[in-house]
Design an enzyme around this catalytic site. Sequence first.
Site, PDB file in Angstrom:
ATOM      1  N   VAL A 228     -46.313   6.633   7.380  1.00  0.00           N
ATOM      2  CA  VAL A 228     -46.409   7.546   8.536  1.00  0.00           C
ATOM      3  C   VAL A 228     -47.863   7.567   8.983  1.00  0.00           C
ATOM      4  O   VAL A 228     -48.745   7.782   8.157  1.00  0.00           O
ATOM      5  CB  VAL A 228     -46.010   8.996   8.123  1.00  0.00           C
ATOM      6  CG1 VAL A 228     -46.204   9.957   9.286  1.00  0.00           C
ATOM      7  CG2 VAL A 228     -44.579   9.058   7.608  1.00  0.00           C
ATOM      8  N   HIS A 229     -48.106   7.276  10.243  1.00  0.00           N
ATOM      9  CA  HIS A 229     -49.497   7.390  10.708  1.00  0.00           C
ATOM     10  C   HIS A 229     -49.628   7.785  12.177  1.00  0.00           C
ATOM     11  O   HIS A 229     -50.718   8.068  12.646  1.00  0.00           O
ATOM     12  CB  HIS A 229     -50.250   6.073  10.488  1.00  0.00           C
ATOM     13  CG  HIS A 229     -49.910   5.010  11.486  1.00  0.00           C
ATOM     14  ND1 HIS A 229     -48.790   4.218  11.369  1.00  0.00           N
ATOM     15  CD2 HIS A 229     -50.505   4.621  12.644  1.00  0.00           C
ATOM     16  CE1 HIS A 229     -48.728   3.384  12.391  1.00  0.00           C
ATOM     17  NE2 HIS A 229     -49.751   3.609  13.194  1.00  0.00           N
ATOM     18  N   ARG A 230     -48.509   7.806  12.916  1.00  0.00           N
ATOM     19  CA  ARG A 230     -48.591   8.089  14.363  1.00  0.00           C
ATOM     20  C   ARG A 230     -49.178   9.470  14.623  1.00  0.00           C
ATOM     21  O   ARG A 230     -48.815  10.438  13.951  1.00  0.00           O
ATOM     22  CB  ARG A 230     -47.200   8.076  14.989  1.00  0.00           C
ATOM     23  CG  ARG A 230     -46.557   6.769  14.963  1.00  0.00           C
ATOM     24  CD  ARG A 230     -46.601   6.089  16.313  1.00  0.00           C
ATOM     25  NE  ARG A 230     -46.521   4.683  16.037  1.00  0.00           N
ATOM     26  CZ  ARG A 230     -47.353   3.752  16.477  1.00  0.00           C
ATOM     27  NH1 ARG A 230     -48.326   4.081  17.295  1.00  0.00           N
ATOM     28  NH2 ARG A 230     -47.227   2.505  16.143  1.00  0.00           N
ATOM     29  N   ARG A 263     -55.654   8.307   8.070  1.00  0.00           N
ATOM     30  CA  ARG A 263     -55.445   9.410   9.010  1.00  0.00           C
ATOM     31  C   ARG A 263     -54.494  10.459   8.397  1.00  0.00           C
ATOM     32  O   ARG A 263     -54.731  11.670   8.493  1.00  0.00           O
ATOM     33  CB  ARG A 263     -54.811   8.834  10.285  1.00  0.00           C
ATOM     34  CG  ARG A 263     -54.342   9.865  11.233  1.00  0.00           C
ATOM     35  CD  ARG A 263     -53.561   9.254  12.403  1.00  0.00           C
ATOM     36  NE  ARG A 263     -53.664  10.169  13.494  1.00  0.00           N
ATOM     37  CZ  ARG A 263     -54.324   9.935  14.618  1.00  0.00           C
ATOM     38  NH1 ARG A 263     -54.889   8.777  14.817  1.00  0.00           N
ATOM     39  NH2 ARG A 263     -54.406  10.853  15.537  1.00  0.00           N
ATOM     40  N   ASP A 305     -42.907   5.234  10.821  1.00  0.00           N
ATOM     41  CA  ASP A 305     -43.127   5.392  12.263  1.00  0.00           C
ATOM     42  C   ASP A 305     -43.996   4.243  12.787  1.00  0.00           C
ATOM     43  O   ASP A 305     -44.473   4.279  13.912  1.00  0.00           O
ATOM     44  CB  ASP A 305     -43.751   6.760  12.600  1.00  0.00           C
ATOM     45  CG  ASP A 305     -45.109   6.987  11.949  1.00  0.00           C
ATOM     46  OD1 ASP A 305     -45.652   6.052  11.314  1.00  0.00           O
ATOM     47  OD2 ASP A 305     -45.634   8.109  12.082  1.00  0.00           O
TER      48      ASP A 305
END
Length: 389
Positions: A228-230, A263, A305
């Site tokens: 997950v990074h969006r 992030r 994502d």
Amino acid sequence: MADRGKIISIVGARPQFIKLAPLVRAFREKAPKVEHVIVHTGQHYDYNMSKVFFEELGLPEPDFHLGVGSAEHGLQTALMLRKIEEVFLLNKPDRVIVYGDTNSTLAGALAAAKLHIPVDHVEAGLRSYDRTMPEEINRALTDHCSSILFCPTENAVNNLSKEGFSNIVNGGKLVEDTPRLTGKEPFVLNVGDIMYDSFLLCLGIAEKKSRIIEELSLKGEEYCLATVHRAENTDDETRLRNILEALNAIGKDTQVVFPMHPRTRKCLEKYDIRQRDLQGIRMIDPVSYFDMLILEKNAKVILTDSGGMQKEAYFAGVPCITLREETEWIETVEAGWNFLVGADKSRINAAFQSGPSCQGEAGYGIGLTSTRIIEIIAHPNRDSNSLQS
Ligand code: UD1
Ligand code: UDP
């Protein structure tokens, strides 16, 4: 552009190094007299977000490293724009290649367009139709200042056609040999997906070299792989908590391996989300591309994502549960490989419990995207004027 001259590739973020690798190879094999210059903006800079890919993929050291680093979108893009322009003014490239949809992509395209240098966009035409995504703005603006738009799919070509692009080569069908580009720029071509080239190029090597399964003591198809990074998932505390809780619940029965983007790690700290409260999730540092391919290939299900990983799940023959409301890679959904569930705990869990299985064809070409691109850009019988109207 003929079979000699200078072409600059602009990269800066993890997936761009992976997209660059097959093109570097194709330049060497198909257009050895073209000087291919690599500019790294420095958007990604941790060892495991940048250098590891250059080392593993045998990429040459970037000719220019701009060291821009992290910043707000506007500032980051502005710093890149300024420094890329300096490189262009000094080096006078014949063409510029940009990849994907990051801030590095937009800065490269804009800097080139302002200096009237033709820009070629690899992975053109993708749309989520969600203008709050920074990537959506980057893609659309880059496409609209590009000279050759190398689309990965017919859907991408259709998106561009709706936006008024009319010089569509081969009716938007996969271009299978070197087409003659006639008429007025910009040209739109479906050349297949460059990440499929990367996948085919690297899977066999990864199978020999990667030790990640042993290092993590995993068993094939007995774990899930998550990333997950969006911004839409990490910058929204509720969405991130929902996703992590859903993964944690899945992880109570089936281990969830989660290579975590920096992030996301920073957001966990910011929201005071503790690893010890999420024992079902095995959080690890970002992994190399070879290790990622092996983790993907052996996973029971991939939950992500990431744009690139949705396609890699399909290439690897593993079902994908996408933690977004929409996707640019709609073919994977239509073909039944990809299930869009957003950040909703019960939808994530239901998709996982349904034991998703897949069979359809999503396309993405035949793994010769980089060859096609080089044949088109560096065609021996073409000079720069023949690309103009
Ligand atoms: C960027 C792209 C995104 C792409 C992703 C690939 C934009 C707008 N977004 O998102 O489309 O999917 O790369 O991974 O260009 N950080 C580090 N070390 C690094 C890099 C980043 O700690 O090496 C941290 C910093 O706190 C930074 C944050 O991650 O502020 C976000 O990095 P940034 O490059 O701005 O965006 P990504 O989320 O990586
Ligand atoms: N990737 C990797 N290590 C990781 C996470 C991703 O090598 O820890 C690779 C992944 O296999 C894919 C690409 O990075 O090829 C996708 O990048 P990312 O998810 O960061 O960006 P996106 O594709 O969403 O733009």
